[in-house]
Design a protein around this motif. Structure first.
Motif, PDB file in Angstrom:
ATOM      1  N   GLU A   1       8.771  10.043  -0.800  1.00 51.69           N
ATOM      2  CA  GLU A   1       8.867  10.118  -2.271  1.00 51.69           C
ATOM      3  C   GLU A   1       7.647   9.466  -2.915  1.00 51.69           C
ATOM      4  OE1 GLU A   1      11.630   8.018  -5.637  1.00 51.69           O
ATOM      5  OE2 GLU A   1      12.684   8.958  -3.938  1.00 51.69           O
ATOM      6  N   ALA A   2       7.217   8.346  -2.354  1.00 51.50           N
ATOM      7  CA  ALA A   2       6.028   7.672  -2.872  1.00 51.50           C
ATOM      8  C   ALA A   2       4.787   8.537  -2.708  1.00 51.50           C
ATOM      9  CB  ALA A   2       5.839   6.330  -2.165  1.00 51.50           C
ATOM     10  N   LEU A   3       4.668   9.211  -1.561  1.00 48.21           N
ATOM     11  CA  LEU A   3       3.514  10.090  -1.345  1.00 48.21           C
ATOM     12  C   LEU A   3       3.501  11.244  -2.332  1.00 48.21           C
ATOM     13  CD1 LEU A   3       3.074  10.511   2.522  1.00 48.21           C
ATOM     14  CD2 LEU A   3       1.660   9.183   0.947  1.00 48.21           C
ATOM     15  N   LYS A   4       4.677  11.769  -2.626  1.00 48.10           N
ATOM     16  CA  LYS A   4       4.759  12.877  -3.594  1.00 48.10           C
ATOM     17  C   LYS A   4       4.295  12.412  -4.973  1.00 48.10           C
ATOM     18  CE  LYS A   4       7.956  16.291  -5.537  1.00 48.10           C
ATOM     19  NZ  LYS A   4       9.364  16.785  -5.568  1.00 48.10           N
ATOM     20  N   ALA A   5       4.720  11.218  -5.376  1.00 47.04           N
ATOM     21  CA  ALA A   5       4.293  10.674  -6.665  1.00 47.04           C
ATOM     22  C   ALA A   5       2.792  10.410  -6.652  1.00 47.04           C
ATOM     23  CB  ALA A   5       5.061   9.399  -6.974  1.00 47.04           C
ATOM     24  N   LEU A   6       2.311   9.910  -5.536  1.00 44.70           N
ATOM     25  CA  LEU A   6       0.880   9.622  -5.402  1.00 44.70           C
ATOM     26  C   LEU A   6       0.041  10.880  -5.575  1.00 44.70           C
ATOM     27  CD1 LEU A   6      -1.416   7.650  -4.557  1.00 44.70           C
ATOM     28  CD2 LEU A   6      -0.886   8.223  -2.181  1.00 44.70           C
ATOM     29  N   SER A   7       0.490  11.978  -4.967  1.00 41.94           N
ATOM     30  CA  SER A   7      -0.268  13.233  -5.043  1.00 41.94           C
ATOM     31  C   SER A   7      -0.342  13.767  -6.461  1.00 41.94           C
ATOM     32  CB  SER A   7       0.360  14.283  -4.117  1.00 41.94           C
ATOM     33  OG  SER A   7       1.641  14.677  -4.577  1.00 41.94           O
ATOM     34  N   GLY A   8       0.612  13.365  -7.310  1.00 47.78           N
ATOM     35  CA  GLY A   8       0.571  13.785  -8.710  1.00 47.78           C
ATOM     36  C   GLY A   8      -0.350  12.945  -9.564  1.00 47.78           C
ATOM     37  N   ASP A   9      -0.732  11.772  -9.050  1.00 56.10           N
ATOM     38  CA  ASP A   9      -1.555  10.841  -9.830  1.00 56.10           C
ATOM     39  C   ASP A   9      -3.040  10.907  -9.494  1.00 56.10           C
ATOM     40  OD1 ASP A   9       0.377   9.784 -11.479  1.00 56.10           O
ATOM     41  OD2 ASP A   9       0.714   7.980 -10.283  1.00 56.10           O
ATOM     42  N   VAL A  10      -3.374  11.096  -8.214  1.00 53.46           N
ATOM     43  CA  VAL A  10      -4.775  11.031  -7.791  1.00 53.46           C
ATOM     44  C   VAL A  10      -5.130  12.231  -6.918  1.00 53.46           C
ATOM     45  CG1 VAL A  10      -4.864   8.512  -7.871  1.00 53.46           C
ATOM     46  CG2 VAL A  10      -4.215   9.637  -5.745  1.00 53.46           C
ATOM     47  N   ALA A  11      -6.408  12.536  -6.887  1.00 56.81           N
ATOM     48  CA  ALA A  11      -6.873  13.647  -6.053  1.00 56.81           C
ATOM     49  C   ALA A  11      -6.748  13.328  -4.574  1.00 56.81           C
ATOM     50  CB  ALA A  11      -8.322  13.989  -6.396  1.00 56.81           C
ATOM     51  N   LEU A  12      -6.911  12.043  -4.240  1.00 56.59           N
ATOM     52  CA  LEU A  12      -6.911  11.640  -2.839  1.00 56.59           C
ATOM     53  C   LEU A  12      -6.234  10.283  -2.696  1.00 56.59           C
ATOM     54  CD1 LEU A  12      -7.939  12.360   0.018  1.00 56.59           C
ATOM     55  CD2 LEU A  12     -10.091  11.236  -0.571  1.00 56.59           C
ATOM     56  N   GLY A  13      -5.173  10.245  -1.890  1.00 57.52           N
ATOM     57  CA  GLY A  13      -4.475   8.995  -1.614  1.00 57.52           C
ATOM     58  C   GLY A  13      -4.548   8.693  -0.128  1.00 57.52           C
ATOM     59  N   VAL A  14      -4.836   7.441   0.196  1.00 57.51           N
ATOM     60  CA  VAL A  14      -4.994   7.035   1.590  1.00 57.51           C
ATOM     61  C   VAL A  14      -4.114   5.815   1.830  1.00 57.51           C
ATOM     62  CG1 VAL A  14      -6.637   6.513   3.412  1.00 57.51           C
ATOM     63  CG2 VAL A  14      -7.400   7.801   1.409  1.00 57.51           C
ATOM     64  N   VAL A  15      -3.141   5.946   2.736  1.00 58.81           N
ATOM     65  CA  VAL A  15      -2.165   4.884   2.965  1.00 58.81           C
ATOM     66  C   VAL A  15      -2.200   4.460   4.428  1.00 58.81           C
ATOM     67  CG1 VAL A  15       0.243   4.189   2.747  1.00 58.81           C
ATOM     68  CG2 VAL A  15      -0.695   5.899   1.170  1.00 58.81           C
ATOM     69  N   THR A  16      -2.430   3.166   4.658  1.00 57.22           N
ATOM     70  CA  THR A  16      -2.429   2.645   6.021  1.00 57.22           C
ATOM     71  C   THR A  16      -1.019   2.196   6.397  1.00 57.22           C
ATOM     72  OG1 THR A  16      -3.070   0.455   5.202  1.00 57.22           O
ATOM     73  CG2 THR A  16      -4.834   1.925   5.938  1.00 57.22           C
ATOM     74  N   ARG A  17      -0.687   2.369   7.709  1.00 57.33           N
ATOM     75  CA  ARG A  17       0.665   2.052   8.184  1.00 57.33           C
ATOM     76  C   ARG A  17       0.624   1.220   9.466  1.00 57.33           C
ATOM     77  NH1 ARG A  17       4.526   7.198   7.998  1.00 57.33           N
ATOM     78  NH2 ARG A  17       6.017   5.635   7.248  1.00 57.33           N
ATOM     79  N   GLY A  18      -0.350   0.327   9.564  1.00 60.30           N
ATOM     80  CA  GLY A  18      -0.432  -0.532  10.734  1.00 60.30           C
ATOM     81  C   GLY A  18      -0.657   0.258  12.010  1.00 60.30           C
ATOM     82  N   GLU A  19       0.161  -0.017  13.010  1.00 60.59           N
ATOM     83  CA  GLU A  19      -0.011   0.647  14.307  1.00 60.59           C
ATOM     84  C   GLU A  19       0.286   2.140  14.261  1.00 60.59           C
ATOM     85  OE1 GLU A  19       4.204  -0.846  14.028  1.00 60.59           O
ATOM     86  OE2 GLU A  19       2.214  -1.689  13.653  1.00 60.59           O
ATOM     87  N   LYS A  20       0.891   2.605  13.158  1.00 58.94           N
ATOM     88  CA  LYS A  20       1.147   4.041  13.005  1.00 58.94           C
ATOM     89  C   LYS A  20      -0.093   4.798  12.530  1.00 58.94           C
ATOM     90  CE  LYS A  20       5.976   3.304  11.624  1.00 58.94           C
ATOM     91  NZ  LYS A  20       6.934   3.477  10.500  1.00 58.94           N
ATOM     92  N   GLY A  21      -1.153   4.086  12.193  1.00 63.98           N
ATOM     93  CA  GLY A  21      -2.366   4.744  11.718  1.00 63.98           C
ATOM     94  C   GLY A  21      -2.384   4.881  10.220  1.00 63.98           C
ATOM     95  N   ALA A  22      -2.817   6.040   9.743  1.00 67.43           N
ATOM     96  CA  ALA A  22      -2.973   6.232   8.297  1.00 67.43           C
ATOM     97  C   ALA A  22      -2.502   7.617   7.894  1.00 67.43           C
ATOM     98  CB  ALA A  22      -4.434   6.047   7.902  1.00 67.43           C
ATOM     99  N   VAL A  23      -2.148   7.727   6.629  1.00 64.52           N
ATOM    100  CA  VAL A  23      -1.784   9.013   6.028  1.00 64.52           C
ATOM    101  C   VAL A  23      -2.766   9.292   4.902  1.00 64.52           C
ATOM    102  CG1 VAL A  23      -0.043  10.313   4.763  1.00 64.52           C
ATOM    103  CG2 VAL A  23       0.659   8.760   6.590  1.00 64.52           C
TER     104      VAL A  23
END
Length: 328
Positions: free
Chosen positions: A235-257
């Motif tokens: 849900e947070a990613l969906k909101a993020l995509s509506g706000d900015v052209a590019l969102g980059v989220v780090t998730r520790g050992e899971k890497g990044a989105v």
């Protein structure tokens, strides 16, 4: 819209802080009453009390955006930095350190008669590699719109803003001014959210700035959930995509989105032995932006970010050692 090539690939704006690092036990950390992994703002007496209880292992130039500037410069990115130090010894050392890294640092120090010293961050590292920070802000929060140098911003391909600096109204004004100058010159604006507690203090203001002024947003998972007031990552990613052209989220050992419009890229990272997580997010953003400036694919950019972060967390401190040879 500027028709000239940028003078700098990357301009970082943030809190100019001297880092003081020490390794402590979990029991000692509990004595100071801080949540592990948090950042707590402190006054001068508290700073003195903590420093009396620890054994300082390393003192270095620091601050989130400054760490990013150093990593990016080491990766071959032409980098500038704006931040406020005092006209004292610590400020001189910070300035010399940045220039020694090949980073342009044209900011004017706070006048000595103000009596406000250069900021410092006491970073306490527990055996699990987690870092808990106690920050005395001092001169760095005196950054105002007058400190936003128009020629430096308009001459930088990307202006990268540090969320920690967002606390004071005058700094928020400076952020908007920097974003306006960058966009008028046809440049991009990036922001790192920095800290979930900072977001909670200024949630509405952050949301407005992100949606109105930011092209590229960096955050970790906790920060992005705090920004959009949800416990659902998708849900947070969906909101993020509506706000900015590019969102980059780090998730520790899971890497990044990486979220680019409706397209999501999950980019894994390689496991490393964690010594100290100080500067992990700073190094990731630097690696990503270094690749972005070289027109790498978004997946390649995130991979570079993961590699830069992996190098930094395998050692003490928020900056790479002399063996760091990663290039964009």
């Amino acid at each position: 819209m500027s028709s000239t090539a940028p003078r700098y690939d990357l301009l970082c704006i943030g809190n100019a802080i001297v880092d003081v690092l020490a390794t402590v036990s979990s029991e000692m950390l509990a004595e100071f009453g801080a949540t592990p992994g948090s950042m707590t703002l402190i006054d001068a007496p508290t700073m003195a009390r903590i420093e009396q209880r620890i054994r300082v292992e390393q003192v270095a130039g620091g601050g989130s955006a400054a760490n990013s500037a150093v990593v990016a410069a080491r990766m071959g990115t032409k980098t500038a930095y704006l931040g406020k130090v005092a006209a004292d010894r610590a400020g001189e050392e910070f300035t010399s350190d940045m220039k020694a890294q090949g980073i342009a640092f044209p900011s004017v120090p706070l006048a000595g008669e103000e009596g406000i010293p250069t900021a410092r961050c006491i970073v306490l590292i527990t055996p699990d590699g987690q870092r808990t920070m106690f920050t005395y802000l001092g001169a760095c929060v005196e950054f105002t719109p007058q400190d936003v140098m128009a020629d430096v911003v308009s001459g930088s391909a990307i202006t990268y803003l540090e969320g920690y600096l967002f606390d004071r109204p005058q700094a928020q004004e400076a952020f908007y001014q920097a974003a306006r100058l960058a966009h008028e010159a046809g440049r991009k604006v990036a922001l790192t959210l920095s800290d979930a507690f900072c977001i909670q203090r200024h949630q509405a203001a952050f949301r407005s700035f992100v949606s109105e002024s930011v092209d590229i947003l960096f955050a970790n998972e906790g920060e992005i959930l705090a920004l959009y007031e949800t416990e659902d990552f998708d849900e947070a990613l969906k909101a993020l995509s509506g706000d900015v052209a590019l969102g980059v989220v780090t998730r520790g050992e899971k890497g990044a989105v990486v979220q680019a419009g409706a397209t999501r890229h999950d980019v894994p990272t390689k496991p490393v032995k964690v010594v100290d997580t100080t500067g992990a997010g700073d190094a990731f953003a630097a690696g990503f932006l270094a690749g972005y400036g070289r027109k790498r694919s978004l997946v390649e950019c995130a991979t570079l970010g993961n590699e830069a972060a992996g190098h930094v967390i395998a050692r003490l401190g928020g900056r790479p050692d002399e063996g760091f040879a990663l290039k964009a």
